[in-house]
Each structure stands twice: as C-alpha cells, then as structure tokens.
Design a protein around this motif. Structure first.
Motif, PDB file in Angstrom:
ATOM      1  N   ASP A  34       0.836  -1.194   0.000  1.00 20.90           N
ATOM      2  CA  ASP A  34       0.000   0.000   0.000  1.00 20.90           C
ATOM      3  C   ASP A  34       0.874   1.249   0.000  1.00 20.90           C
ATOM      4  O   ASP A  34       1.804   1.368   0.811  1.00 20.90           O
ATOM      5  N   GLY A  35       0.597   2.163  -0.950  1.00 15.14           N
ATOM      6  CA  GLY A  35       1.389   3.376  -1.069  1.00 15.14           C
ATOM      7  C   GLY A  35       2.605   3.248  -1.960  1.00 15.14           C
ATOM      8  O   GLY A  35       3.293   4.234  -2.209  1.00 15.14           O
ATOM      9  N   TYR A  36       2.863   1.996  -2.449  1.00 13.24           N
ATOM     10  CA  TYR A  36       4.061   1.795  -3.285  1.00 13.24           C
ATOM     11  C   TYR A  36       3.948   2.554  -4.598  1.00 13.24           C
ATOM     12  O   TYR A  36       4.914   3.157  -5.058  1.00 13.24           O
ATOM     13  N   TRP A  37       2.751   2.526  -5.230  1.00 13.98           N
ATOM     14  CA  TRP A  37       2.577   3.146  -6.548  1.00 13.98           C
ATOM     15  C   TRP A  37       2.255   4.639  -6.442  1.00 13.98           C
ATOM     16  O   TRP A  37       2.219   5.325  -7.460  1.00 13.98           O
ATOM     17  N   THR A  38       1.999   5.116  -5.233  1.00 15.45           N
ATOM     18  CA  THR A  38       1.643   6.526  -5.075  1.00 15.45           C
ATOM     19  C   THR A  38       2.690   7.317  -4.307  1.00 15.45           C
ATOM     20  O   THR A  38       2.508   8.516  -4.087  1.00 15.45           O
ATOM     21  N   SER A  39       3.761   6.694  -3.954  1.00 17.26           N
ATOM     22  CA  SER A  39       4.792   7.379  -3.200  1.00 17.26           C
ATOM     23  C   SER A  39       5.616   8.280  -4.112  1.00 17.26           C
ATOM     24  O   SER A  39       5.555   8.191  -5.344  1.00 17.26           O
ATOM     25  N   ASP A  40       6.387   9.168  -3.495  1.00 16.77           N
ATOM     26  CA  ASP A  40       7.262  10.045  -4.258  1.00 16.77           C
ATOM     27  C   ASP A  40       8.318   9.245  -5.014  1.00 16.77           C
ATOM     28  O   ASP A  40       8.690   9.599  -6.141  1.00 16.77           O
ATOM     29  N   ARG A  41       8.777   8.174  -4.405  1.00 16.45           N
ATOM     30  CA  ARG A  41       9.775   7.331  -5.077  1.00 16.45           C
ATOM     31  C   ARG A  41       9.208   6.699  -6.344  1.00 16.45           C
ATOM     32  O   ARG A  41       9.878   6.637  -7.382  1.00 16.45           O
ATOM     33  N   ARG A  48       8.582   9.008 -13.844  1.00 18.96           N
ATOM     34  CA  ARG A  48       9.139  10.106 -14.636  1.00 18.96           C
ATOM     35  C   ARG A  48      10.422   9.685 -15.345  1.00 18.96           C
ATOM     36  O   ARG A  48      10.668  10.065 -16.499  1.00 18.96           O
ATOM     37  N   SER A  49      11.234   8.873 -14.666  1.00 14.28           N
ATOM     38  CA  SER A  49      12.477   8.389 -15.287  1.00 14.28           C
ATOM     39  C   SER A  49      12.185   7.498 -16.487  1.00 14.28           C
ATOM     40  O   SER A  49      12.828   7.612 -17.538  1.00 14.28           O
ATOM     41  N   HIS A  53       9.401   7.462 -18.315  1.00 13.61           N
ATOM     42  CA  HIS A  53       8.824   8.288 -19.385  1.00 13.61           C
ATOM     43  C   HIS A  53       9.902   9.103 -20.087  1.00 13.61           C
ATOM     44  O   HIS A  53       9.888   9.259 -21.323  1.00 13.61           O
ATOM     45  N   ALA A  54      10.859   9.614 -19.336  1.00 11.55           N
ATOM     46  CA  ALA A  54      11.954  10.367 -19.953  1.00 11.55           C
ATOM     47  C   ALA A  54      12.805   9.471 -20.842  1.00 11.55           C
ATOM     48  O   ALA A  54      13.243   9.878 -21.928  1.00 11.55           O
ATOM     49  N   ALA A  55      13.044   8.215 -20.387  1.00 16.71           N
ATOM     50  CA  ALA A  55      13.809   7.272 -21.212  1.00 16.71           C
ATOM     51  C   ALA A  55      13.060   6.955 -22.507  1.00 16.71           C
ATOM     52  O   ALA A  55      13.673   6.861 -23.583  1.00 16.71           O
ATOM     53  N   ASP A  56      11.734   6.784 -22.410  1.00 20.88           N
ATOM     54  CA  ASP A  56      10.939   6.542 -23.619  1.00 20.88           C
ATOM     55  C   ASP A  56      11.016   7.721 -24.575  1.00 20.88           C
ATOM     56  O   ASP A  56      11.154   7.543 -25.795  1.00 20.88           O
ATOM     57  N   MET A  57      10.930   8.921 -24.031  1.00 19.82           N
ATOM     58  CA  MET A  57      11.001  10.101 -24.886  1.00 19.82           C
ATOM     59  C   MET A  57      12.377  10.241 -25.528  1.00 19.82           C
ATOM     60  O   MET A  57      12.488  10.617 -26.706  1.00 19.82           O
ATOM     61  N   ARG A  58      13.441   9.918 -24.776  1.00 17.28           N
ATOM     62  CA  ARG A  58      14.782   9.982 -25.358  1.00 17.28           C
ATOM     63  C   ARG A  58      14.936   8.968 -26.484  1.00 17.28           C
ATOM     64  O   ARG A  58      15.509   9.280 -27.540  1.00 17.28           O
ATOM     65  N   LEU A  59      14.434   7.751 -26.271  1.00 13.22           N
ATOM     66  CA  LEU A  59      14.530   6.725 -27.313  1.00 13.22           C
ATOM     67  C   LEU A  59      13.772   7.149 -28.565  1.00 13.22           C
ATOM     68  O   LEU A  59      14.255   6.979 -29.692  1.00 13.22           O
ATOM     69  N   ARG A  60      12.578   7.725 -28.364  1.00  7.58           N
ATOM     70  CA  ARG A  60      11.811   8.207 -29.518  1.00  7.58           C
ATOM     71  C   ARG A  60      12.544   9.348 -30.212  1.00  7.58           C
ATOM     72  O   ARG A  60      12.583   9.418 -31.449  1.00  7.58           O
ATOM     73  N   ALA A  61      13.144  10.233 -29.445  1.00 13.20           N
ATOM     74  CA  ALA A  61      13.885  11.352 -30.033  1.00 13.20           C
ATOM     75  C   ALA A  61      15.091  10.850 -30.814  1.00 13.20           C
ATOM     76  O   ALA A  61      15.402  11.366 -31.901  1.00 13.20           O
TER      77      ALA A  61
END
Length: 435
Positions: free
Chosen positions: A17-24, A30-31, A33-41
């Motif tokens: 509980d809280g694993y998917w909603t924590s800041d970590r 975000r990391s 998603h950024a990797a996906d965007m870099r690969l697409r770029a």
C-alpha cells in the motif's frame, strides 16, 4: 499483510500500500517516461539525419547534372549541292567541305583568321551528323536546308552560364570573338536548348556534347539478363533442396554457413574470380556482357538462395501437412502449394538482388567491361560497357563537360534502381496471399 482495528472496524493493509503513489514511485515513472522520450527522439533524429543526407546527395546530383539533360544546338543553313553530294552514293561525299562552306556563308562578317575559332564552336562531328541526315533522307540533296546540330562543349558551357566572361581571355577556354559571335547567334535566333535525348540514345563519344548512355544501358540489360537466367533457376533450385529435401547434418550446416559467408564477400573478389576463371582459363572475350552477367550471377546467387529459403520458411507448415494429408506427393506439395505461396517473396528478393547487381562497378572493371564503344553491343559477346562503369569513365575524364554528364548518369542509374524496387513492391502486393 497486517490487520489493524480502528473504531471497531478491522482493516487489512498490504505491504505494498502506497508503493505506486509514493514520491519514489513517481520519480521512477518520470524516469521511465523520460527514457521513452529519449529513445523516440533518438529514432526521429536518426531518420531525420538519414533523410537530410539523402536530400543533400540528390540535391548535389541534380544541381550538377540537370544541365546535361539539355543540349545547346546551333542552326545553320546547309547548302547540299547535287554536284558535291551525289544522289547515287551520298555517304561517300565530302561533307566536311559542305559544313565549312555553309558556316562561311552563314557568318560572312567573320575574318579569315577567325574562321578556325568559328569552326570550333560547332561539334567536330558536325559533318558526320549531316551525312547521316542526308543518307536517311536523300530528298534533301539539291536543297538548302536549315539543320540544328549540337554546339561544341565550350559553347554549351557558355550557354548554360558555366563560363565566367569576366576572366581574362587567356584564362578561359572560349575567346572574346567566340563569345561575341555566340551573342549574335542568340540575337538571330540560331541557338536552341532542347531536351538532350542524345544522353539516352547516343553511345559514348570523346566529345561531351555527343556522349550518351545508350551503349551502357544495352550492356547492363544484357548483363542483367544473363545474371537472371543463371542465378534465378539455380538459386531457387538450391534453396528448395536445402529447405525441403536436404537432411539436417554436418554437411548441410557447412553448406549453409558457406552460403551466408559468400553473401558477405566483397564484390571485387567475384571480379577476381571471373578474371581468373572465365577470361584466363576458359578464354571468353573480354568486356563481353556474357562474362559480366556470369560474374554478377556468382555475386547474387548466395543472396538469391537466402531470400528463397526465407520465403519457403514463411509458408505455414499446415499447408504442407494438409496437402500431404490428401495424398499429394512431396513434389506436388512443393510445386503446387509451397512454391506459389512463396513466389512473392522470391520475386521480390530476385528483383532486389538484380538491382544490387545493376549498381556494381568493381567486378565489371576487373573483367574489362569498360570498353570505349561508339555503338551499342549487338549481342552477348560484343565489347560493351555498363551504367556504373560508364559513369566511372566519365568521372575520370578531364573534359569539364563530362562532369555534368557524370551526375546525370548517376541520376539515370538511380532512376532504374528506384523503378526496379517499385516493381518489386508492386509484385509483392499483387501476388501476396493471406492465410
């Protein structure tokens, strides 16, 4: 898993509980998603770079080669006196004198000491072109007819703006007198720049204004015809045996490894093989399309086998099992079911292999298929050249006029390659079957 009681209510809480909603977890998302965007770029940049480089190549070829698709011509009234040009045998007449007298009559203001410069403004083969026109149409004899023939290379470059008249006279190929006469010709309407059909229908020549690709196109056609007649049946038969009949043992593994290795061998090695075997051992004629086609077939045969095997593997096993289940023999299964379904892939690979062979230069140079021929080859054993070797010859020529023709020849070669690949795509789409 833990149970907690609050206000008499028991709540079961999971350790996650809280694993998917924590800041970590948010930072991990975000990391990713950024990797996906870099690969697409990276992919977009790679595709854009490839398109940019291709655009630079095509633009450079067009910018230097488009002028070769038009040819400057000068129209002059030629007086074909029947006493000078006999009706019985016009080919034996001295047309050089006819050309000189006609040029003198067309430009009477030119001084005698400038006549040689005036004569150099016309292609040196003007008298041959006039002779061919008269032989083709003997009714011209006895008349004064205005005929347009190609101008010399220096005049052609002047008409296309490739000569800087601001330079001193001793630093350019064209003289002030010739530049002045050319301007007068334009004012009198004697100069025209039609489409240069000679680039496609003339054979090679020492003069850039007359050089064409006809002999190279015919030579490439003969070479590709021989290549197809050898590599297609042999490649398909070898692939069918290896895929459908050959036992899987050490020997077939060795054969498959060697076929894959031969597909990666540099083309110049096949040229050396053709030089040693076909020319030196069997004594076949040098520069012949027959030898060129045999060398190209050796080069494309491994690729043909690999492509055909891949097409045969793409046929579902259920097709074979169903045909065998209704009593068909192994031969009938392959000939009536497997091969027709694999045919689109086989034809596509064949055309792509022939397109690759069309652009090969090194093996053809080694067997001497770069002969200087003034007429297209009449058969498989005649001396000939090919499109890539003709481009190589023009690129190595010192005359500036061949520079634009080199780029134009590359554009013609690329047009044939694009056409062959387009045919491969059309055949694949029309013959492909869904199952």
């Amino acid at each position: 898993m833990t149970d907690t009681t609050a206000n008499g209510v028991t709540v079961r809480r999971s350790a996650t509980d809280g694993y998917w909603t924590s800041d970590r977890a948010a930072r991990r998302r975000r990391s990713r998603h950024a990797a996906d965007m870099r690969l697409r770029a990276y992919g977009i940049v790679a595709i854009g770079l490839a398109i940019l480089l291709l655009g630079i190549l095509v633009a450079s070829l067009i910018s230097t080669g488009y002028t070769a698709f038009v040819q400057t011509e000068i129209a002059v009234p030629y007086r074909l006196d029947a006493t000078e040009v006999g009706r019985d045998d016009p080919a034996s007449a001295e047309f050089r004198d006819v050309v000189r007298s006609s040029i003198r009559a067309a430009f009477p203001e030119a001084a005698e000491e400038n006549f040689r410069e005036l004569e150099q403004m016309f292609t040196p083969s003007t008298h041959f072109l006039l002779r061919d026109r008269v032989v083709e149409d003997p009714s011209l004899i006895g008349q004064t007819v205005t005929l347009a023939f190609p101008a010399s290379d220096i005049v052609d470059q002047l008409a296309k703006g490739q000569v800087d008249l601001e330079l001193p006279e001793d630093r350019r190929r064209i003289s002030d007198f010739q530049a002045r006469v050319f301007q007068e010709m334009e004012e009198r309407g004697l100069v025209a720049t039609p489409f240069n059909w000679g680039l496609l229908f003339n054979s090679n020549s020492r003069f850039p204004e007359l050089a064409g690709l006809s002999g190279a196109i015919v030579g490439s056609f003969y070479a590709l015809l021989v290549c197809f007649l050898i590599s297609f049946p042999v490649g398909v038969a070898a692939a069918i045996y290896l895929e459908e009949f050959a036992p899987k043992n050490r020997w077939t593994d060795v054969i498959e490894v060697n076929i894959n290795n031969l597909a990666a061998v540099p083309s110049i090695v096949f040229g050396l093989l053709g030089l040693a075997v076909f020319l030196n051992f069997f004594g076949l004629p040098r520069s012949a399309p027959l030898v060129g086609g045999m060398v190209l077939s050796l080069m494309t045969l491994p690729t043909m086998i690999i492509v055909t095997r891949a097409a045969l593997k793409s046929v579902p096993p259920s097709i074979r099992e169903g045909a065998l289940g209704v009593g068909a023999s192994k031969h009938q299964v392959i000939w009536h079911h497997v091969l027709p379904l694999a045919l689109p892939g086989i034809l596509t690979g064949t055309i792509i292999g022939l397109a690759q062979a069309l652009g090969e230069t090194a093996p053809l140079l080694l067997i001497g298929m770069n002969a200087f021929t003034t007429s297209p080859p009449g058969g498989l054993l005649d001396a000939s050249t090919a499109l890539p070797t003709q481009i190589y010859i023009w690129a190595d020529s010192p005359e500036r006029g061949f520079q634009s023709r080199t780029s134009a020849g590359i554009l013609v070669l690329l047009s044939f390659l694009i056409l062959m690949n387009a045919i491969a795509i059309v055949l694949r789409n029309r013959l492909e079957r869904k199952w």
